[in-house]
Design an enzyme around this catalytic site. Structure first.
Site, PDB file in Angstrom:
ATOM      1  N   CYS A   1     -26.920 -12.229 -19.984  1.00 47.19           N
ATOM      2  CA  CYS A   1     -26.789 -13.413 -19.271  1.00 47.19           C
ATOM      3  C   CYS A   1     -27.415 -13.753 -18.057  1.00 47.19           C
ATOM      4  CB  CYS A   1     -24.967 -13.632 -19.012  1.00 47.19           C
ATOM      5  SG  CYS A   1     -24.714 -12.716 -17.528  1.00 47.19           S
TER       6      CYS A   1
ATOM      7  N   CYS B   1     -23.704  -6.840 -18.350  1.00 39.40           N
ATOM      8  CA  CYS B   1     -22.234  -6.949 -17.467  1.00 39.40           C
ATOM      9  C   CYS B   1     -21.192  -6.024 -18.212  1.00 39.40           C
ATOM     10  CB  CYS B   1     -21.736  -8.452 -17.635  1.00 39.40           C
ATOM     11  SG  CYS B   1     -23.025  -9.630 -16.963  1.00 39.40           S
TER      12      CYS B   1
ATOM     13  N   GLY C   1       0.707  -1.246   0.032  1.00 32.60           N
ATOM     14  CA  GLY C   1      -0.120  -0.062  -0.044  1.00 32.60           C
ATOM     15  C   GLY C   1       0.782   1.375  -0.025  1.00 32.60           C
TER      16      GLY C   1
ATOM     17  N   CYS D   1     -28.489  -8.751 -15.714  1.00 28.99           N
ATOM     18  CA  CYS D   1     -27.859  -8.409 -16.816  1.00 28.99           C
ATOM     19  C   CYS D   1     -28.736  -8.832 -18.062  1.00 28.99           C
ATOM     20  CB  CYS D   1     -26.586  -9.382 -17.095  1.00 28.99           C
ATOM     21  SG  CYS D   1     -26.060  -9.263 -18.891  1.00 28.99           S
TER      22      CYS D   1
ATOM     23  N   CYS E   1     -19.617 -12.187 -19.311  1.00 32.17           N
ATOM     24  CA  CYS E   1     -20.932 -12.372 -19.805  1.00 32.17           C
ATOM     25  C   CYS E   1     -20.991 -13.337 -20.791  1.00 32.17           C
ATOM     26  CB  CYS E   1     -21.250 -11.098 -20.053  1.00 32.17           C
ATOM     27  SG  CYS E   1     -23.042 -10.722 -20.374  1.00 32.17           S
TER      28      CYS E   1
END
Lengths: 282, 256, 356
Positions: A243, A265, A31, A240, A271
């Site tokens: 899908c 998606c 980080g 979606c 997808c």
């Protein structure tokens, strides 16, 4: 040398070594932003030069590269970067998340869980999570050194006081390994939980700002919040349209000028894999 | 060392001008010490040196923490210093703009110190902020108001609330009533006196206002040209000044 | 309703690039611009691209201008991206601008000075009237009259002031300056690093900042001590030889601004210097750079740092036009994932506001 007259992966070996040293340091201090001598790349600053420099430094001839922008493999910038590496490194490219060894991304984390051995390279426009609160780099460096992050919490407090919620929907700040405040790059807050204890190595490159940082595998990544206002990622409340997924992050598609819209998606590989599975079942 | 803060032999020059000349001082828990003198007498410099914001050329400042360990203030690392300044110490600036975040709400200003020491419950932070607004006589309904819209007196009271919320034991104040109307000053002084007594605070206050010093301080230091020319219990110094400079100061207040 | 996700990004990019190439060439009936023409007739554009591209090569700069269709920032970027891939053999010795073969040299602080004022090829004192004769393809101008070369030395104005002790000396240092192109900026940035950044900084940005110091944002009282433009010799000392060899000549423009300084605790009142040096003939840039260099010295000279031009982080982080253009222009990349999350957030907040 490739046919173009450039070194493998475009950057010369000394530059790659310099970047790998910065990456090692970044992995050792999860980080923490490590300054590095970013080079001009043949793509403009702000268009993924940091991510490209990182990818160029870690890629080998055996790697399989996937590049996504907004979750999709076929957005223009993703196409452009994928072609760049195909040209200067001659590596195999793929659109399948599961098959890739390196995934360079802008603004998304793939929906399917990444595994050990994969490397996720983020393109980062602005690595400093505190820059909107404190524009001076010399001061934000001091704040990181002293873990002086009260100001970030003040910002969250102010959001809740004003809106009843934290009003950050992307680039939502996280605390890495319980120590460093980090920008996850402008991924939607929806993706933040995927970073936590991810088995894959996460590398972040910011070319213009000349910073590299990293989250090693299985490192804790916590989105900042309050005990009584826990972090809550949002997604469009719809399946979606292609899908049927209710779990994935969705793009909104405007289909006409009378307010008609549908949701699909944003992760195109996820997808299309689901659609293919469904068709095969029918 | 039983004192909360102990300074010995502090000296500092600006060019050829002595700003501090062999100044020593002790502050005990719960005690209010006022430093008085004209502009340029070195009193603000002394406050900055005592609070670790400026380094002396000679001498040392020692501080005793709540566990009883003694630290040399100017040898503390920056991290420890910052922690000290938001926990056991507080600093009230003359201009509230220097001590407040003007683009953060009143509640956020008070909450910042709590969050900096680890508070992570929004509801409790807010409740504490509201309670402190009440204590400094600001309507808690203004908790989400911006300090820029507050009057000068309110801003100063907000700065005090923000400073006291983490219950420091020692607070430095630099002319806290400077720049305010006389009526506002009186009210603020009353409030400070009540808070200091309630919380058992030790305070080092710099002021050129002898009346303010008489109201608040247990002890008084009179400074001139970087030196402490006289010190003692407030009433003693003001009623029976020994040094001619102090006599002049007291006389000028009476005349005014 | 059927929906097909937009595909074909690859084909679109190829078509766009083809179109770009066609636009660059323009009407094929017209003769194509040669690099030699650009180099010779758009010389100041070439100079600017070399300066901001941080690479002295007139031919490559001309190529970059041609390829960029005359977009000079794009051209500087092309040159930078090329430069960064070049092998580095070492650093040249510092160029001696004292020994410059001068084509222009003026001072605003002294009317007469050793070596005299040499105007050189300047726009100064031209009337800015469009010359329609040029539109009619003016042909070759009469050769300019030439004075015999004056062998008199041309000492620097700042050196004349220094003789009297009125010019703050620059502290000589043998320390290897840090290299901006290899290491990231760090603050506080020392003067060599600041000058590197300014030398490749955007002319427009520096011009505006320099201008702001004249209008009260930074309290400057500048005089042009001297501007000189001409050719300097570039030398390189290969470690294996142990003596310098001449690599050639480059044209540079140098500006030394003389500024009042009230003095401090340790320094008597005297003049201080702002310094500008750029590749080619870049007088405006050199002057702006000298103003900004002096403004950035505020901190070391104990002056209050209040104006934008005095703020190291502000100036150095924002003066690079290749970085700036990239980041500004990246806003046109797709951001629909982030925008989508903003949409959802705003809808949520509005729903809750309605519910209250």
């Amino acid at each position: 040398m490739t046919a173009l007259g450039y070194n493998f992966g475009y950057l010369d070996e000394n530059t790659k070594r310099m970047i790998r040293r910065a990456l090692l340091k970044a992995v050792a201090i999860p980080g923490h932003q490590v300054p590095f001598g970013a080079r001009e790349m043949p793509l403009p600053y702000g268009w993924g030069t940091g991510g490209i420099a990182v990818t160029a430094s870690v890629i080998g001839a055996d790697d399989r590269l996937k590049v996504i922008d907004q979750g999709a493999d076929d957005t223009t910038n993703a196409v452009s970067i994928r072609r760049f590496f195909a040209k200067v490194a001659g590596v195999e490219t793929t659109e399948r998340t599961g098959e890739a060894t390196i995934i360079q991304t802008r603004h998304r984390i793939p929906e399917i869980a990444l595994r050990e051995g994969q490397v996720l390279v983020y393109q980062v426009p602005m690595p400093e999570p505190l820059f909107r609160l404190e524009p001076r780099v010399s001061e934000t460096k001091r704040m990181h050194a002293l873990a002086d992050y009260g100001l970030m919490h003040v910002k969250l407090y102010e959001d809740i006081a004003r809106h009843g919620h934290v009003a950050i929907s992307y680039n939502y700040p996280v605390l890495v390994g319980g120590r460093y405040l980090m920008s996850p790059s402008p991924i939607p807050a929806f993706d933040n939980p995927k970073m936590d204890r991810m088995p894959a190595l996460q590398l972040f490159g910011a070319g213009r700002e000349k910073r590299i940082y990293a989250v090693p595998p299985y490192t804790s990544v916590r989105s900042l919040d309050f005990e009584d206002h826990p972090f809550r990622p949002v997604r469009a409340d719809a399946p979606c349209a292609l899908c049927g997924s209710r779990e994935s992050y969705l793009d909104e598609v405007v289909v006409d000028d009378r307010g008609g819209r549908m949701f699909v998606c944003s992760d195109t590989d996820y997808c299309s894999t689901r659609q293919a599975t469904r068709e095969a079942a029918e | 060392m039983t004192a909360l803060l102990e300074a010995t032999g502090l000296s500092l020059r600006f060019g050829t001008v002595p700003a501090l000349d062999d100044v020593s001082l002790e502050v005990f828990p719960g005690e209010v010490v006022a430093i008085v003198g004209e502009s340029g007498s070195g009193k603000t410099t002394l406050l900055r040196v005592l609070s670790g914001m400026m380094r002396p050329e000679a001498g040392a400042v020692r501080y005793r923490d709540p566990e009883g360990s003694v630290h040399v203030v100017h040898e503390m690392g920056e991290a420890a210093m910052r922690r000290l300044h938001r926990t056991d110490w507080g600093f009230v600036h003359q201009n509230p703009r220097d001590g407040l975040r003007m683009r953060v709400s009143a509640g956020g200003n008070i909450g910042e110190r709590l969050m900096a020491v680890g508070a992570r419950h929004y509801g409790s932070i807010r409740a504490e902020a509201a309670e402190w607004l009440r204590r400094v006589e600001i309507d808690p309904a203004r908790i989400d108001g911006m300090p820029a819209l507050f009057s000068g007196g309110m801003q100063q009271r907000l700065q005090i609330a923000r400073t006291l919320v983490t219950r420091p034991r020692l607070v430095f104040m630099d002319e806290p009533t400077g720049g305010l109307d006389v009526s506002v000053q009186a009210r603020l002084l009353d409030m400070i006196r009540a808070l200091v007594a309630d919380l058992g605070l030790a305070v080092v206050i710099v002021t050129h206002d002898i009346a303010a010093a008489r109201l608040l301080a247990h002890r008084l230091l009179v400074m001139r040209q970087g030196q402490v020319v006289e010190q003692g219990l407030t009433d003693r110094v003001l009623d029976d000044p020994q040094h001619e400079y102090t006599q002049l100061l007291v006389a000028s207040v009476l005349a005014a | 309703m059927a929906y097909v996700a937009v595909k074909g990004g690859e084909r679109a990019i190829e078509a766009a690039h083809a179109w770009l190439a066609e636009e660059r060439r323009g009407d094929p009936v017209l003769p194509e611009l040669s690099l030699a023409q650009i180099e010779a007739q758009l010389g100041l554009a070439v100079d600017r691209v070399m300066a901001e591209g941080a690479c002295h090569d007139r031919g490559l700069a001309a190529l970059a201008i041609k390829q960029a269709r005359g977009d000079l920032i794009e051209a500087a970027f092309l040159l930078r991206a090329y430069r960064t891939t070049l092998p580095r053999f070492g650093a040249s010795l510092p160029v001696e601008t004292d020994a410059m073969r001068i084509r222009r040299r003026i001072s605003a602080t002294y009317k007469e000075l050793p070596g005299g004022q040499v105007l050189g090829p300047t726009f100064d004192y031209t009337h800015r009237l469009l010359d329609f004769a040029l539109a009619a393809e003016g042909g070759v101008p009469e050769p300019a009259p030439e004075a015999p070369a004056d062998e008199a030395p041309m000492p620097r104005v700042t050196a004349l002031l220094a003789q009297e002790g009125l010019m703050a000396p620059e502290l000589p240092s043998e320390a290897e300056p840090r290299d901006l192109t290899r290491e990231p900026l760090n603050f506080p940035a020392e003067r060599p690093l600041r000058l590197q950044a300014l030398a490749r900084g955007d002319e427009g940005f520096l011009l505006s900042l320099g201008y702001s110091t004249q209008r009260g944002y930074g309290n400057a009282h500048p005089f042009v001590g001297e501007i000189r433009m001409g050719a300097v010799t570039v030398e390189f000392e290969p470690p294996e030889l142990g003596f310098p060899i001449e690599l050639g000549e480059v044209t540079v423009t140098e500006c030394q601004m003389v500024n009042q300084f009230a003095g401090s605790k340790t320094e008597p009142p005297q003049f201080t210097r702002g310094y500008g040096l750029v590749f080619g003939q870049g007088e405006r840039k050199a002057m702006a750079m000298a103003l900004v260099d002096r403004a950035l010295r505020a901190e070391e000279l104990g002056e209050p740092v209040e104006a934008p031009a005095q703020d190291q982080e502000f100036v150095l982080y924002h003066c690079d036009n290749v970085e700036a253009t990239g980041f500004v222009e990246h806003l046109k990349l797709p951001h629909y994932v982030d925008f989508q999350s903003e949409l959802e957030k705003i809808r949520l907040l509005r729903r809750e506001a309605d519910g209250e």
